[in-house]
Design a protein around this motif. Structure first.
Motif, PDB file in Angstrom:
ATOM      1  N   GLY A 108     -26.886   4.782 -20.095  1.00 30.22           N
ATOM      2  CA  GLY A 108     -26.430   3.905 -21.188  1.00 30.22           C
ATOM      3  C   GLY A 108     -27.754   3.518 -22.066  1.00 30.22           C
ATOM      4  O   GLY A 108     -27.713   3.524 -23.168  1.00 30.22           O
ATOM      5  N   GLU A 109     -28.791   3.208 -21.487  1.00 32.67           N
ATOM      6  CA  GLU A 109     -29.950   2.694 -22.251  1.00 32.67           C
ATOM      7  C   GLU A 109     -30.565   3.576 -23.142  1.00 32.67           C
ATOM      8  O   GLU A 109     -30.839   3.523 -24.118  1.00 32.67           O
ATOM      9  CB  GLU A 109     -31.215   2.059 -21.012  1.00 32.67           C
ATOM     10  N   GLY A 110     -30.773   4.891 -22.360  1.00 29.20           N
ATOM     11  CA  GLY A 110     -31.322   6.009 -23.165  1.00 29.20           C
ATOM     12  C   GLY A 110     -30.440   6.338 -24.379  1.00 29.20           C
ATOM     13  O   GLY A 110     -30.791   6.451 -25.176  1.00 29.20           O
ATOM     14  N   ALA A 111     -29.228   6.412 -24.265  1.00 24.65           N
ATOM     15  CA  ALA A 111     -28.417   6.630 -25.044  1.00 24.65           C
ATOM     16  C   ALA A 111     -28.148   5.571 -26.265  1.00 24.65           C
ATOM     17  O   ALA A 111     -28.410   5.887 -27.609  1.00 24.65           O
ATOM     18  CB  ALA A 111     -26.726   6.794 -24.768  1.00 24.65           C
ATOM     19  N   LEU A 112     -28.112   4.429 -25.900  1.00 27.29           N
ATOM     20  CA  LEU A 112     -28.313   3.338 -27.081  1.00 27.29           C
ATOM     21  C   LEU A 112     -29.340   3.277 -27.805  1.00 27.29           C
ATOM     22  O   LEU A 112     -29.293   3.024 -28.897  1.00 27.29           O
ATOM     23  CB  LEU A 112     -27.933   1.774 -26.246  1.00 27.29           C
ATOM     24  N   LEU A 113     -30.766   3.662 -27.190  1.00 30.01           N
ATOM     25  CA  LEU A 113     -32.010   3.524 -27.888  1.00 30.01           C
ATOM     26  C   LEU A 113     -31.923   4.764 -28.963  1.00 30.01           C
ATOM     27  O   LEU A 113     -32.287   4.670 -29.978  1.00 30.01           O
ATOM     28  CB  LEU A 113     -32.962   3.702 -26.844  1.00 30.01           C
ATOM     29  N   LEU A 114     -31.408   6.036 -28.461  1.00 34.23           N
ATOM     30  CA  LEU A 114     -31.573   6.984 -29.363  1.00 34.23           C
ATOM     31  C   LEU A 114     -30.614   6.958 -30.426  1.00 34.23           C
ATOM     32  O   LEU A 114     -30.804   7.383 -31.606  1.00 34.23           O
ATOM     33  CB  LEU A 114     -31.289   8.416 -28.519  1.00 34.23           C
ATOM     34  N   ILE A 115     -29.465   6.334 -30.186  1.00 31.82           N
ATOM     35  CA  ILE A 115     -28.500   6.120 -31.349  1.00 31.82           C
ATOM     36  C   ILE A 115     -28.947   5.203 -32.160  1.00 31.82           C
ATOM     37  O   ILE A 115     -28.649   5.252 -33.514  1.00 31.82           O
ATOM     38  CB  ILE A 115     -27.137   5.663 -30.723  1.00 31.82           C
ATOM     39  N   LEU A 116     -29.467   4.241 -31.651  1.00 26.87           N
ATOM     40  CA  LEU A 116     -29.971   2.944 -32.638  1.00 26.87           C
ATOM     41  C   LEU A 116     -31.030   3.609 -33.543  1.00 26.87           C
ATOM     42  O   LEU A 116     -31.220   3.121 -34.648  1.00 26.87           O
ATOM     43  CB  LEU A 116     -30.571   1.725 -31.927  1.00 26.87           C
ATOM     44  N   GLY A 117     -31.945   4.555 -32.974  1.00 26.96           N
ATOM     45  CA  GLY A 117     -32.873   5.119 -33.890  1.00 26.96           C
ATOM     46  C   GLY A 117     -32.327   6.199 -34.884  1.00 26.96           C
ATOM     47  O   GLY A 117     -32.697   6.393 -35.753  1.00 26.96           O
ATOM     48  N   GLY A 118     -31.249   6.962 -34.116  1.00 29.70           N
ATOM     49  CA  GLY A 118     -30.547   8.137 -34.807  1.00 29.70           C
ATOM     50  C   GLY A 118     -29.991   7.837 -36.053  1.00 29.70           C
ATOM     51  O   GLY A 118     -29.797   8.578 -36.950  1.00 29.70           O
ATOM     52  N   GLY A 158     -32.134   7.192 -39.045  1.00 27.02           N
ATOM     53  CA  GLY A 158     -32.511   8.610 -38.952  1.00 27.02           C
ATOM     54  C   GLY A 158     -31.792   9.345 -40.004  1.00 27.02           C
ATOM     55  O   GLY A 158     -32.074  10.156 -40.994  1.00 27.02           O
ATOM     56  N   VAL A 159     -30.395   9.308 -39.835  1.00 29.27           N
ATOM     57  CA  VAL A 159     -29.411  10.173 -40.409  1.00 29.27           C
ATOM     58  C   VAL A 159     -29.334   9.609 -42.056  1.00 29.27           C
ATOM     59  O   VAL A 159     -29.345  10.438 -43.032  1.00 29.27           O
ATOM     60  CB  VAL A 159     -28.225  10.246 -39.885  1.00 29.27           C
ATOM     61  N   ALA A 160     -29.592   8.168 -42.082  1.00 31.50           N
ATOM     62  CA  ALA A 160     -29.636   7.752 -43.427  1.00 31.50           C
ATOM     63  C   ALA A 160     -30.861   8.156 -44.114  1.00 31.50           C
ATOM     64  O   ALA A 160     -30.789   8.254 -45.385  1.00 31.50           O
ATOM     65  CB  ALA A 160     -29.346   6.150 -43.335  1.00 31.50           C
ATOM     66  N   PHE A 206     -33.092  12.122 -38.251  1.00 32.74           N
ATOM     67  CA  PHE A 206     -33.488  12.954 -39.595  1.00 32.74           C
ATOM     68  C   PHE A 206     -33.310  14.366 -39.276  1.00 32.74           C
ATOM     69  O   PHE A 206     -32.824  15.134 -40.266  1.00 32.74           O
ATOM     70  CB  PHE A 206     -35.155  12.351 -39.794  1.00 32.74           C
ATOM     71  N   THR A 207     -34.065  14.954 -38.152  1.00 35.70           N
ATOM     72  CA  THR A 207     -34.045  16.270 -38.087  1.00 35.70           C
ATOM     73  C   THR A 207     -32.641  16.934 -37.909  1.00 35.70           C
ATOM     74  O   THR A 207     -32.406  18.079 -38.244  1.00 35.70           O
ATOM     75  CB  THR A 207     -35.076  16.834 -37.066  1.00 35.70           C
ATOM     76  N   SER A 208     -32.122  16.165 -37.186  1.00 35.64           N
ATOM     77  CA  SER A 208     -30.822  16.694 -37.031  1.00 35.64           C
ATOM     78  C   SER A 208     -29.814  16.765 -38.634  1.00 35.64           C
ATOM     79  O   SER A 208     -28.892  17.642 -38.796  1.00 35.64           O
ATOM     80  CB  SER A 208     -29.879  15.619 -36.396  1.00 35.64           C
ATOM     81  N   TRP A 214     -22.708  13.305 -30.394  1.00 35.34           N
ATOM     82  CA  TRP A 214     -21.403  12.931 -30.921  1.00 35.34           C
ATOM     83  C   TRP A 214     -21.264  11.937 -31.950  1.00 35.34           C
ATOM     84  O   TRP A 214     -20.731  12.197 -33.113  1.00 35.34           O
ATOM     85  CB  TRP A 214     -20.499  12.798 -29.825  1.00 35.34           C
ATOM     86  N   VAL A 215     -21.912  10.829 -31.710  1.00 37.44           N
ATOM     87  CA  VAL A 215     -22.474   9.605 -32.789  1.00 37.44           C
ATOM     88  C   VAL A 215     -23.050  10.152 -34.116  1.00 37.44           C
ATOM     89  O   VAL A 215     -22.673  10.000 -35.062  1.00 37.44           O
ATOM     90  CB  VAL A 215     -22.959   8.393 -31.957  1.00 37.44           C
ATOM     91  N   VAL A 216     -24.111  10.842 -33.799  1.00 40.06           N
ATOM     92  CA  VAL A 216     -25.033  11.297 -34.972  1.00 40.06           C
ATOM     93  C   VAL A 216     -24.328  12.473 -35.776  1.00 40.06           C
ATOM     94  O   VAL A 216     -24.251  12.282 -36.954  1.00 40.06           O
ATOM     95  CB  VAL A 216     -26.096  12.098 -34.254  1.00 40.06           C
ATOM     96  N   ASN A 217     -23.508  13.249 -35.082  1.00 38.41           N
ATOM     97  CA  ASN A 217     -22.878  14.487 -35.928  1.00 38.41           C
ATOM     98  C   ASN A 217     -21.763  13.584 -36.731  1.00 38.41           C
ATOM     99  O   ASN A 217     -21.624  14.044 -37.849  1.00 38.41           O
ATOM    100  CB  ASN A 217     -22.193  15.313 -34.951  1.00 38.41           C
ATOM    101  N   ILE A 218     -21.128  12.694 -36.166  1.00 38.19           N
ATOM    102  CA  ILE A 218     -20.124  11.958 -37.054  1.00 38.19           C
ATOM    103  C   ILE A 218     -20.732  11.370 -38.078  1.00 38.19           C
ATOM    104  O   ILE A 218     -20.159  11.317 -39.257  1.00 38.19           O
ATOM    105  CB  ILE A 218     -19.245  10.846 -36.009  1.00 38.19           C
TER     106      ILE A 218
END
Length: 251
Positions: free
Chosen positions: A72-82, A85-87, A145-147, A180-184
């Motif tokens: 959970g923690e790892g996923a949250l940190l990556l999503i909060l940064g991700g 990054g998409v924007a 960003f790279t995604s 899943w979140v980043v691609n959405i």
């Protein structure tokens, strides 16, 4: 423009199956290579548009088997940064030079593997030197960003997650949830940038069975491969994708 002929399926079919196997079983690290392969028969910008709905389909197909098995923690940190990054990727897509980021991510990926192997040789026990939380958010920013610019978010996410003491299933489930979140989040900007056309939609329908087959094979492979071999394969994939990113960026 491109044609859905036998040459298209000869190249695109295996590429999409490979993406499904990578995302479904081995942490998404090498899935971005499928877009590069697809660019052999489709214009590069449209190749990204073809791949995104297929990657989202693979995400949905693999979310169930790994549901709530993530870190959970790892996923949250990556999503909060991700998400930022998409924007950033959307804002800079037409003016940024993605090759610089490809080289940077590639160098970090290869250096991380060398670093981990160096410490592993100093101990009979697999050494884990966990990166700080801010590094997780930063890895997420790079991943987002790279995604966005090349579907290559796997390596930066892997650098952070591989530093954590996770089981193979925790690692895999976390990558499934994050992307899943980043691609959405990438879907609407891609639409505004004109990456989706009637042709890409028809290609998505034609390639959907290949994506589902790859996802199924990936989940099956994940369950059969022992932990030690899984992480060895993950390091190999991270090294190869890192070198590929460096090559793409420099050439």
């Amino acid at each position: 423009m491109f044609t859905l002929d036998w040459m298209f399926f000869l190249i695109a079919g295996p590429a999409v199956i490979f993406a499904g196997i990578s995302k479904g079983g081995f942490g998404s690290g090498a899935a971005f290579a499928s877009a590069s392969v697809l660019a052999l028969v489709v214009e590069p910008g449209l190749a990204l548009g073809v791949m995104l709905p297929l990657l989202m389909l693979i995400d949905v197909a693999t979310l169930g088997p790994y549901w709530r098995k993530w870190d959970g923690e790892g996923a949250l940190l990556l999503i909060l940064g991700g998400l930022p990054g998409v924007a950033l990727g959307a804002a800079l897509y037409t003016i940024a030079e993605p090759d610089v980021f490809r080289v940077l991510i590639g160098v970090i990926s290869v250096a991380f593997v060398v670093w981990q192997l160096f410490f592993a040789r100093r101990s009979a026990v697999r050494t884990k030197r966990q990166l700080p939380r801010w590094a997780g958010a930063l890895a997420g920013l790079f991943a987002g960003f790279t995604s966005f610019v090349s579907h290559a978010g796997g390596p930066p996410a892997a650098v952070y997650l591989l530093s954590k003491p996770l089981t193979k299933t925790q690692y895999q489930a976390t990558t499934v949830l994050v992307f899943w979140v980043v691609n959405i989040a990438k879907f609407i900007p891609y639409a505004f940038l004109g990456m989706f056309t009637l042709q890409t939609g028809l290609a998505n329908l034609a390639l959907a069975p290949f994506a589902l087959l790859g996802a199924w094979l990936g989940v099956r492979a994940h369950r059969l491969v022992p932990d030690r071999l899984f992480f060895a394969l993950t390091y190999v994939l991270l090294s190869l994708t890192g070198l590929k990113l460096i090559w793409d960026g420099l050439t």
